[in-house]
Design an enzyme around this catalytic site. Structure first.
Site, short mmCIF file in Angstrom:
data_model
loop_
_atom_site.label_atom_id
_atom_site.label_comp_id
_atom_site.label_asym_id
_atom_site.label_seq_id
_atom_site.Cartn_x
_atom_site.Cartn_y
_atom_site.Cartn_z
N GLY A 139 -38.69 38.32 -27.74
CA GLY A 139 -39.36 39.38 -28.31
C GLY A 139 -39.42 40.42 -27.34
CG ASP A 140 -39.26 44.47 -25.26
OD1 ASP A 140 -39.35 43.91 -24.11
OD2 ASP A 140 -39.54 45.74 -25.91
CB SER A 163 -37.20 33.15 -22.46
OG SER A 163 -38.13 33.96 -23.31
CB THR A 209 -45.07 38.49 -20.23
OG1 THR A 209 -43.97 37.86 -20.91
CG2 THR A 209 -44.70 39.59 -19.40
CE LYS A 255 -37.77 42.11 -16.90
NZ LYS A 255 -38.66 42.33 -18.14
CE LYS A 299 -35.69 44.24 -23.83
NZ LYS A 299 -36.68 43.48 -22.87
CE LYS A 345 -33.94 34.04 -23.12
NZ LYS A 345 -34.19 35.06 -24.21
CG ASN A 382 -46.96 38.80 -25.61
OD1 ASN A 382 -46.46 38.70 -24.49
ND2 ASN A 382 -47.14 37.64 -26.26
CD GLN A 421 -34.57 41.13 -19.73
OE1 GLN A 421 -35.11 42.16 -20.30
NE2 GLN A 421 -35.45 40.11 -19.17
P1 NDP Z 1 -46.22 44.63 -27.96
O1 NDP Z 1 -45.51 45.28 -29.34
O2 NDP Z 1 -47.01 43.36 -28.05
O3 NDP Z 1 -47.29 45.44 -27.41
C1 NDP Z 1 -47.04 47.00 -27.21
C2 NDP Z 1 -48.01 47.55 -26.60
O4 NDP Z 1 -47.69 48.80 -26.09
C3 NDP Z 1 -49.01 48.04 -27.84
O5 NDP Z 1 -50.46 48.13 -27.51
C4 NDP Z 1 -48.30 49.33 -28.31
O6 NDP Z 1 -49.44 50.25 -29.04
C5 NDP Z 1 -48.32 49.88 -26.87
N1 NDP Z 1 -47.24 50.92 -26.88
C6 NDP Z 1 -45.82 50.80 -27.37
N2 NDP Z 1 -44.94 51.92 -27.34
C7 NDP Z 1 -45.89 52.96 -27.03
C8 NDP Z 1 -45.69 54.11 -26.61
N3 NDP Z 1 -44.78 54.82 -26.69
N4 NDP Z 1 -46.95 54.76 -26.13
C9 NDP Z 1 -47.90 54.30 -25.86
N5 NDP Z 1 -48.21 52.96 -26.08
C10 NDP Z 1 -47.24 52.20 -26.43
O7 NDP Z 1 -45.23 44.53 -26.84
P2 NDP Z 1 -45.23 43.50 -25.52
O8 NDP Z 1 -46.60 43.46 -25.04
O9 NDP Z 1 -44.25 42.50 -25.56
O10 NDP Z 1 -44.40 44.59 -24.51
C11 NDP Z 1 -45.05 45.59 -23.67
C12 NDP Z 1 -44.21 45.96 -22.37
O11 NDP Z 1 -44.07 44.75 -21.72
C13 NDP Z 1 -43.13 46.67 -22.94
O12 NDP Z 1 -42.39 47.48 -21.68
C14 NDP Z 1 -41.92 45.33 -22.67
O13 NDP Z 1 -40.53 45.81 -22.53
C15 NDP Z 1 -42.55 44.56 -21.67
N6 NDP Z 1 -42.20 43.11 -21.47
C16 NDP Z 1 -42.54 42.30 -22.75
C17 NDP Z 1 -42.29 40.86 -22.21
C18 NDP Z 1 -42.72 40.08 -23.43
O14 NDP Z 1 -42.41 38.55 -22.97
N7 NDP Z 1 -43.21 40.17 -24.37
C19 NDP Z 1 -41.64 40.31 -21.14
C20 NDP Z 1 -41.68 41.40 -20.00
C21 NDP Z 1 -41.82 42.73 -20.17
P3 NDP Z 1 -49.01 50.67 -30.55
O15 NDP Z 1 -49.59 49.41 -31.29
O16 NDP Z 1 -49.88 52.09 -30.70
O17 NDP Z 1 -47.46 51.04 -30.65
O1 2IT Z 2 -38.41 42.53 -20.96
C1 2IT Z 2 -38.60 41.08 -20.91
O2 2IT Z 2 -38.13 40.42 -20.00
C2 2IT Z 2 -38.83 40.51 -22.24
N1 2IT Z 2 -39.04 41.18 -23.30
C3 2IT Z 2 -38.53 38.94 -22.43
C4 2IT Z 2 -37.37 38.55 -22.53
C5 2IT Z 2 -36.98 37.13 -22.68
O3 2IT Z 2 -35.85 36.79 -23.15
O4 2IT Z 2 -37.85 36.45 -22.96
#
Ligand code: NDP
Ligand code: 2IT
Length: 444
Positions: free
Chosen positions: A165-166, A376, A209, A114, A126, A90, A240, A111
């Site tokens: 997603g991520d 999830s 999240t 976590k 992943k 997952k 997100n 992961q």
């Molecule tokens: P999104 O794509 O929704 O948002 C990512 C954000 O981070 C955007 O604001 C983006 O800006 C910025 N960003 C991405 N790459 C870079 C970079 N190289 N340098 C600077 N800013 C950057 O992703 P999420 O919000 O889903 O994910 C954010 C983090 O949280 C990640 O580390 C992800 O692995 C983690 N995560 C996500 C989960 C989820 O449920 N979605 C769960 C647990 C962890 P820009 O638009 O300019 O790229």
């Molecule tokens: O980093 C993470 O935990 C995620 N991007 C969410 C993973 C998931 O399966 O919901």
């Protein structure tokens, strides 16, 4: 040489050019060294660490697609199925130009632990691709998702591997990926999470999240007789995780003064207007800079990170290694008391050590952002039973899970005399659960 040091050496040798993966493995091995020391002979004989650092299966594949002008593009897709001791693999899928084997391996490895902390039956995996969705039309994103799934569908399934997603993969992408999966397999089943509400998605998955990040921070503060209410918070990112961290912080009475993307950050001393930011990011797929059109008194800092802004609480919610030693020093100098990682590994090792040394509360991502994958897993169980649950019931369960994670990491800290070091607590607590299951399941 100690067993953990031997393993680190072999990981470096066997996975050259993977600095993020090395960083993630080193942190875990450092934390679990005292656990290993207690059982070193057994673990060595069983090759437990050799097995845990080696993905069960890792694929990469060509993704060939055409853009709106008929031009052909080739990207590389990945899926690392790291560990299935606790349940089906997952973990999310990331679409970002920086994606490579190192990034996917670090995310997949984190992961595992976590997912263990959530207490649910989910293993770790992943995936992703070096595709940049930025600036692409909906039809181009659809074309890419269909091409990506035309290979991935061979390797996933509701009891096998369940992506989500991520970065760069949200509701739109999950929709296209799901449609393609159904087309290739003729099956309507819970193979992806983060689906739309009404066609398999769970209420509260979008928020999970970010909400979880705030729930666990509130839980930690409550043990000190404190709360996020009345505190000033700095958040990075605007995707997100950042958005729903901001929303929940505000609901609980904190003032959030920043948000960012890879071009810069915005500072709104009156507090970020969540509805405006959400419209810019989720509605228009715009940039944080566009916020100035909604709130002209706000300021925009091009090419800068928000760590120099005075705050009580900091929430790095964008990407790996975005909070460096320099940023950490600024946070401490300006009075910050606590850092909660919304992103995966957003803090460099030097910055983490500095923050812990300076006595800040530091909640690591694998505990703090586990609410997303936890919901999830709740989506998976709704799909398996073909029933839907209310927002309130899912949100309440999420809240309980985050409290449970905090209790587990605190008790691991007590067991190994690292009270207050939640990095070590989270790594030890997660590892113990996975190690126990792996040992019970024999040499596989
Ligand atoms: P999104 O794509 O929704 O948002 C990512 C954000 O981070 C955007 O604001 C983006 O800006 C910025 N960003 C991405 N790459 C870079 C970079 N190289 N340098 C600077 N800013 C950057 O992703 P999420 O919000 O889903 O994910 C954010 C983090 O949280 C990640 O580390 C992800 O692995 C983690 N995560 C996500 C989960 C989820 O449920 N979605 C769960 C647990 C962890 P820009 O638009 O300019 O790229
Ligand atoms: O980093 C993470 O935990 C995620 N991007 C969410 C993973 C998931 O399966 O919901």
């Amino acid at each position: 040489m100690a067993y953990v040091d031997e393993i680190m050496e072999s990981v470096l040798k066997r996975n050259p050019g993977e600095p993020e993966f090395h960083q993630a493995v080193r942190e875990i091995l450092d934390s679990i060294a005292p656990v290993i020391a207690k059982h070193e002979r057994d673990y060595r004989e069983e090759k437990l660490l050799e097995r845990i650092v080696e993905p069960e299966r890792s694929i990469s594949f060509r993704v060939c697609w055409t853009d709106d002008n008929g031009k052909v593009h080739v990207n590389r897709g990945y899926r690392t199925q790291f560990n299935s001791a606790l349940g089906p693999y997952k973990g999310g899928i990331r679409f970002h130009p920086s994606v490579n084997r190192s990034i996917i391996n670090f995310l997949g490895f984190e992961q595992i632990f976590k997912n263990a902390l959530t207490g649910q039956a989910i293993g770790g995996g992943k995936g992703g691709a070096d595709f940049n969705p930025r600036g692409k039309s909906d039809t181009e994103v659809m074309s890419f998702c269909q091409a990506f799934m035309s290979e991935l569908f061979n390797y996933i399934g509701p009891n096998e591997d369940v992506p989500a997603g991520d970065i760069g993969v949200g509701g739109r992408e999950i929709g296209y990926l799901y449609g393609a999966y159904k087309k290739f397999t003729h099956r309507w089943e819970g193979v992806l999470t983060g689906k739309g509400v009404g066609w398999g998605g769970s209420l509260a998955r979008t928020e999970a999240t970010g909400y979880g990040v705030v729930y666990i921070t509130e839980e930690m503060l409550s043990h000190k007789g404190q709360s996020v209410a009345g505190k000033t918070a700095v958040v990075s990112g605007s995707g997100n995780v950042a958005l729903y961290t901001i929303q929940k912080l505000q609901t609980l009475g904190a003032k959030v003064v920043t948000a960012s993307d890879s071009d810069g950050f915005i500072y709104d001393e009156e507090g970020i207007d969540f509805a405006a930011l959400r419209e810019i990011k989720e509605g228009k797929r715009g940039r944080v800079k566009d916020y100035l059109a909604y709130r002209p008194h706000a300021e925009y800092f091009e090419d800068e990170k928000p760590w120099g802004v005075p705050c009580d609480l900091a929430f790095p919610c964008a990407t790996q290694n975005e909070l460096s030693l320099e940023g950490a020093q600024k946070l401490v100098a300006n009075g910050c008391k606590s850092v909660t990682e919304g992103a995966n590994m957003p803090t460099t090792r030097e910055a983490t050590d500095y923050l812990l040394g300076a006595g800040l509360d530091f909640l690591p991502g694998k505990a703090a952002n586990a609410g997303g994958v936890a919901v999830s897993a709740i989506e998976m169980s709704q799909n398996a039973s073909r029933q839907y649950r209310s927002f309130e019931s899912v949100d309440n369960q999420l809240h309980d899970i985050m409290k449970g994670i905090f209790a587990q990491i605190q008790s691991a800290c007590e067991d190994y005399n690292t009270v207050g070091n939640y990095v070590s607590g989270a790594n030890i607590a997660g590892f113990r659960l996975v190690a126990k299951a792996m040992r019970a399941q024999g040499y596989v």
